[in-house]
Enzyme design. Sequence first.
Site, PDB file in Angstrom:
ATOM      1  N   SER A 190      -4.748  54.126   8.224  1.00 37.19           N
ATOM      2  CA  SER A 190      -3.789  53.973   9.274  1.00 37.19           C
ATOM      3  C   SER A 190      -4.507  52.786   9.985  1.00 37.19           C
ATOM      4  O   SER A 190      -5.698  52.718  10.254  1.00 37.19           O
ATOM      5  CB  SER A 190      -3.568  55.092  10.061  1.00 37.19           C
ATOM      6  OG  SER A 190      -2.832  56.001   9.366  1.00 37.19           O
ATOM      7  N   CYS A 235       1.386  60.959   6.868  1.00 31.91           N
ATOM      8  CA  CYS A 235       1.076  59.754   6.140  1.00 31.91           C
ATOM      9  C   CYS A 235       0.483  60.031   4.841  1.00 31.91           C
ATOM     10  O   CYS A 235       1.264  59.934   3.768  1.00 31.91           O
ATOM     11  CB  CYS A 235       0.303  58.680   6.677  1.00 31.91           C
ATOM     12  SG  CYS A 235       0.896  58.225   8.159  1.00 31.91           S
ATOM     13  N   ASP A 278       7.733  56.637   5.757  1.00 31.36           N
ATOM     14  CA  ASP A 278       6.975  57.724   5.083  1.00 31.36           C
ATOM     15  C   ASP A 278       7.019  59.148   5.947  1.00 31.36           C
ATOM     16  O   ASP A 278       6.541  60.249   5.274  1.00 31.36           O
ATOM     17  CB  ASP A 278       5.510  57.295   5.265  1.00 31.36           C
ATOM     18  CG  ASP A 278       4.760  57.185   6.494  1.00 31.36           C
ATOM     19  OD1 ASP A 278       5.501  57.026   7.574  1.00 31.36           O
ATOM     20  OD2 ASP A 278       3.672  57.516   6.508  1.00 31.36           O
ATOM     21  N   ASN A 279       7.489  59.024   7.056  1.00 30.70           N
ATOM     22  CA  ASN A 279       7.724  60.402   7.791  1.00 30.70           C
ATOM     23  C   ASN A 279       8.495  60.010   9.088  1.00 30.70           C
ATOM     24  O   ASN A 279       8.667  58.740   9.594  1.00 30.70           O
ATOM     25  CB  ASN A 279       6.335  61.381   8.331  1.00 30.70           C
ATOM     26  CG  ASN A 279       5.242  60.293   8.952  1.00 30.70           C
ATOM     27  OD1 ASN A 279       4.401  59.913   8.313  1.00 30.70           O
ATOM     28  ND2 ASN A 279       5.240  59.909  10.040  1.00 30.70           N
ATOM     29  N   ARG A 302       2.771  59.907   0.793  1.00 36.39           N
ATOM     30  CA  ARG A 302       2.647  58.850   0.019  1.00 36.39           C
ATOM     31  C   ARG A 302       2.272  59.334  -1.247  1.00 36.39           C
ATOM     32  O   ARG A 302       2.806  58.638  -2.524  1.00 36.39           O
ATOM     33  CB  ARG A 302       1.629  57.830   0.949  1.00 36.39           C
ATOM     34  CG  ARG A 302       1.885  57.056   1.636  1.00 36.39           C
ATOM     35  CD  ARG A 302       0.973  56.880   2.949  1.00 36.39           C
ATOM     36  NE  ARG A 302       1.580  56.038   4.004  1.00 36.39           N
ATOM     37  CZ  ARG A 302       2.175  55.010   4.468  1.00 36.39           C
ATOM     38  NH1 ARG A 302       1.809  53.978   3.590  1.00 36.39           N
ATOM     39  NH2 ARG A 302       2.749  54.948   5.533  1.00 36.39           N
ATOM     40  N   ASP A 317       6.122  52.801   8.229  1.00 34.18           N
ATOM     41  CA  ASP A 317       4.968  53.848   8.765  1.00 34.18           C
ATOM     42  C   ASP A 317       5.642  54.299   9.965  1.00 34.18           C
ATOM     43  O   ASP A 317       5.724  53.801  11.073  1.00 34.18           O
ATOM     44  CB  ASP A 317       3.583  53.161   8.648  1.00 34.18           C
ATOM     45  CG  ASP A 317       2.499  54.502   8.956  1.00 34.18           C
ATOM     46  OD1 ASP A 317       2.992  55.552   8.865  1.00 34.18           O
ATOM     47  OD2 ASP A 317       1.406  54.065   8.909  1.00 34.18           O
ATOM     48  N   ASP A 318       5.970  55.517   9.730  1.00 34.70           N
ATOM     49  CA  ASP A 318       6.540  56.432  11.060  1.00 34.70           C
ATOM     50  C   ASP A 318       7.556  55.822  11.679  1.00 34.70           C
ATOM     51  O   ASP A 318       7.901  55.903  13.035  1.00 34.70           O
ATOM     52  CB  ASP A 318       5.249  56.371  12.269  1.00 34.70           C
ATOM     53  CG  ASP A 318       4.050  57.159  12.033  1.00 34.70           C
ATOM     54  OD1 ASP A 318       3.917  57.659  10.649  1.00 34.70           O
ATOM     55  OD2 ASP A 318       3.264  57.022  12.969  1.00 34.70           O
ATOM     56  N   HIS A 366       3.707  52.372  13.151  1.00 40.20           N
ATOM     57  CA  HIS A 366       2.665  53.199  13.389  1.00 40.20           C
ATOM     58  C   HIS A 366       1.951  52.637  14.518  1.00 40.20           C
ATOM     59  O   HIS A 366       1.670  51.408  14.360  1.00 40.20           O
ATOM     60  CB  HIS A 366       1.645  53.501  12.130  1.00 40.20           C
ATOM     61  CG  HIS A 366       0.906  54.700  12.449  1.00 40.20           C
ATOM     62  ND1 HIS A 366      -0.275  54.498  13.217  1.00 40.20           N
ATOM     63  CD2 HIS A 366       0.672  55.688  11.696  1.00 40.20           C
ATOM     64  CE1 HIS A 366      -0.968  55.613  13.187  1.00 40.20           C
ATOM     65  NE2 HIS A 366      -0.438  56.333  12.304  1.00 40.20           N
ATOM     66  N   LYS A 380       7.776  63.407  13.747  1.00 43.02           N
ATOM     67  CA  LYS A 380       6.348  63.583  12.719  1.00 43.02           C
ATOM     68  C   LYS A 380       5.706  64.640  13.090  1.00 43.02           C
ATOM     69  O   LYS A 380       5.530  65.175  14.087  1.00 43.02           O
ATOM     70  CB  LYS A 380       5.563  62.339  12.935  1.00 43.02           C
ATOM     71  CG  LYS A 380       4.231  62.160  12.293  1.00 43.02           C
ATOM     72  CD  LYS A 380       3.496  60.908  12.840  1.00 43.02           C
ATOM     73  CE  LYS A 380       2.308  60.684  12.059  1.00 43.02           C
ATOM     74  NZ  LYS A 380       1.533  59.634  12.156  1.00 43.02           N
ATOM     75  N   HIS A 401      -3.654  54.599   1.848  1.00 45.11           N
ATOM     76  CA  HIS A 401      -4.023  56.136   2.668  1.00 45.11           C
ATOM     77  C   HIS A 401      -3.978  57.232   1.415  1.00 45.11           C
ATOM     78  O   HIS A 401      -3.405  58.443   1.915  1.00 45.11           O
ATOM     79  CB  HIS A 401      -2.713  56.245   3.819  1.00 45.11           C
ATOM     80  CG  HIS A 401      -3.606  57.173   4.989  1.00 45.11           C
ATOM     81  ND1 HIS A 401      -2.851  57.411   5.922  1.00 45.11           N
ATOM     82  CD2 HIS A 401      -4.847  57.595   4.935  1.00 45.11           C
ATOM     83  CE1 HIS A 401      -3.661  58.067   6.739  1.00 45.11           C
ATOM     84  NE2 HIS A 401      -4.794  58.270   6.128  1.00 45.11           N
ATOM     85  N   LYS A 404      -0.693  49.656   3.570  1.00 48.24           N
ATOM     86  CA  LYS A 404      -1.189  50.814   3.696  1.00 48.24           C
ATOM     87  C   LYS A 404      -1.205  51.760   2.488  1.00 48.24           C
ATOM     88  O   LYS A 404      -0.074  52.202   2.257  1.00 48.24           O
ATOM     89  CB  LYS A 404      -0.764  51.544   5.087  1.00 48.24           C
ATOM     90  CG  LYS A 404      -1.189  53.012   5.291  1.00 48.24           C
ATOM     91  CD  LYS A 404      -0.553  53.529   6.469  1.00 48.24           C
ATOM     92  CE  LYS A 404      -0.950  54.897   6.761  1.00 48.24           C
ATOM     93  NZ  LYS A 404      -0.363  55.161   8.070  1.00 48.24           N
TER      94      LYS A 404
HETATM   95 MG    MG Z   1       3.368  57.759   8.793  1.00 47.34          MG
END
Ligand code: MG
Length: 460
Positions: A157, A75, A277-278, A79, A35-36, A225, A298, A134, A132
């Site tokens: 998150s 996010c 994811d980003n 996803r 994540d991130d 994240h 992001k 989301h 996660k």
């Molecule tokens: Mg993310």
Amino acid sequence: MKMLKILFFLGLSFTTLAQQNSTATRPNVVVIFADDLGYGDLGCFGHPNILTPNLDKMAQNGAKLTSFYVAANVCSPSRAALMTGRYPVRSGMTGERFRVLFPFSTNGLPKDEVTLPEVLKTVGYSTGMVGKWHMGHLPGHLPTDNGFDSYYGIPYSNDMGYEDLKSHPYKKMFPPLPMMENDKVASTNVDQTQMTKDYTNKAIEFIDKNKTKPFFLYYAPNFPHVPLYASNDFKGKSKRGLYGDVVEELDWSVGKIFDYLKANNLDKNTLVIFTSDNGPWLTEGIEGGSAGLLRNGKGTCWEGGMRVPFIAQWNGVIKPSQVITSMASTMDLYTTIINMAKGTVPTDRTVDGKDIMPLLTNKGEKTGDEFFYYDAAQLFAVRKGSWKLHLKSTDVGSGNITVHVAPMLFNLENDPSEAYNVAKDNAEIVKQLREAAARHEKSVEKKHYIFDDVKLGNNN
Ligand code: MG
């Protein structure tokens, strides 16, 4: 009678054998979705001092893709693209008011979407998710409602819990973080310092339980994240500070999964994918990651927002130490994994993902060379081959959208940092990309955007 019994027995045996044979050649799949995590945050993607020996080894044993994209810069829609193989504007997994789902959201992934685990289940896979989700946290929208046999994790998150928002004016809209087991809240007392170890154990537990038939594990850590937490084994160890500690613990987690696969002789029949994811959350300053030489991060449609690190290992199938510069995306993983599992990609809707197995196995290119950059429900930019045209842009933190009446054009092969606008000298390319963007927009039906379905109560 005796003969009948024998035949009956034999018949059963043949059926069991046939079932085993039909699934024996189908590989297991593990998708690890950080994540991130930014493009520049791993050793094998050029970070100078975040130590990621397990991911570096994975790149040595497999393929590294240097132009791999997520289909959204935040996010939830990102996803959804992985789970459906479609741009999120097609499924409605975006918003005009909200860019992700929140604990006060009332909706989730639409039921008529066909998810990757749902297809894999039709061809005999066990499906499990850790981490996660989301894509909706209310009953009816959870992983177990969307094709996963089992789920363990925080459904959104790790900064959306009361613990981190005590002084926030809307604190009442953020209950304590729930740790869910299948469709039930197992605990609301989450110790995030133990989360990476906890998720690792649960991921291995799922593999262990399902190792005798093909399995699909979707492991989506909540880190890096913010807020950042590492266990005592990693805290204070990285030269890159707490962010480095967290990434190094994730690397450890990946190493533990590989150790387990190898020890159980599963490594030759398991495709393992690692990506993010980003891009990095640059407004978090020192606690956010880095996109390396890519521009911005992001929440933007600059390369730093949507191009992410990608590594795939499958011993004996994907050759070691490959660096693949062709373009691919998370939507392609949907189609690729379904084809590999001998499932059927839905034909009653537009699926944007293409099979990238030829690319990963050196047997050819994937079909199509276009990619569309969306920010929420708006098309911001288009890439075709090496060219990228920005029709609109926004910079991280500003939130202001700039519409480029004279669009900006970059050649990403010789200018990956999007520093030199060459639109003036390439009028024909600009025209072609404008046409590609218009064609794509025309192909998208206007949807009800579900992130805007929220229940705003008393905030205090
Ligand atoms: Mg993310």
